[in-house]
Motif scaffolding. Structure first.
Motif, mmCIF file in Angstrom:
data_model
loop_
_atom_site.group_PDB
_atom_site.id
_atom_site.type_symbol
_atom_site.label_atom_id
_atom_site.label_comp_id
_atom_site.label_asym_id
_atom_site.label_seq_id
_atom_site.Cartn_x
_atom_site.Cartn_y
_atom_site.Cartn_z
ATOM 1 N N SER A 45 12.513 15.626 -20.957
ATOM 2 C CA SER A 45 13.343 15.502 -20.168
ATOM 3 C C SER A 45 12.801 16.394 -18.760
ATOM 4 C CB SER A 45 14.608 16.407 -20.694
ATOM 5 O OG SER A 45 14.177 17.474 -20.955
ATOM 6 N N LYS A 55 14.465 16.481 -25.136
ATOM 7 C CA LYS A 55 15.871 16.280 -25.588
ATOM 8 C C LYS A 55 15.811 15.479 -26.851
ATOM 9 C CE LYS A 55 20.461 15.152 -24.422
ATOM 10 N NZ LYS A 55 20.829 16.103 -25.272
ATOM 11 N N HIS A 104 17.293 22.041 -25.783
ATOM 12 C CA HIS A 104 16.202 21.293 -25.763
ATOM 13 C C HIS A 104 15.041 21.787 -26.585
ATOM 14 C CE1 HIS A 104 18.396 19.166 -22.833
ATOM 15 N NE2 HIS A 104 17.200 18.328 -22.446
#
Length: 127
Positions: A45, A55, A104
């Motif tokens: 990401s 992610k 994340h």
């Protein structure tokens, strides 16, 4: 066969597989727990100067840190090592954009690992 590392430059939006393990049953150190393989699939990401943010469909778990992140293409080359996950952080590059990076997974890029290994070897050879 030596580990092949893939360049981070080509990773933006790539699909990755994060590999590691998790403990099930008992508690850590009890001798009753079982170590089971664990993985998370995700997509890159954001890439900063020193970290890759991925992610995943669900957050990485304790036991996955230190595990490899591999590309999901046919080569399955290692692109980095899982450092941890982001907890409660929002990145703001400017006032008009904000990307939520909470949960994340954070990777150390393969180039940083390679540079570190080279530095250690050079220090050993200098002795």
């Amino acid at each position: 066969r030596p580990l092949e590392l893939k360049s981070v430059i080509s990773l933006e939006q790539d699909q990755l597989k994060l590999l590691g393990h998790s403990l099930h049953g008992g508690h850590a150190g009890s001798g009753e727990e079982k170590v089971l393989p664990e993985h998370r699939d995700g997509s890159v990401s954001h890439i900063s100067a020193s970290r890759i943010f991925v992610k995943t469909e669900s957050p990485s778990v304790m036991g996955m840190c230190g595990g490899p992140a591999v590309g999901m293409d046919e080569s399955m080359k290692c692109v980095g090592m899982l450092e941890g996950i982001v907890a409660g952080y929002k990145r703001k590059d400017d006032l008009s954009t904000s990307e939520n990076l909470m949960d994340h997974s954070v990777l150390i890029p393969s180039e940083a690992i390679s540079d570190f290994v080279k530095q250690v070897v050079e220090m050993q050879e200098a002795k």
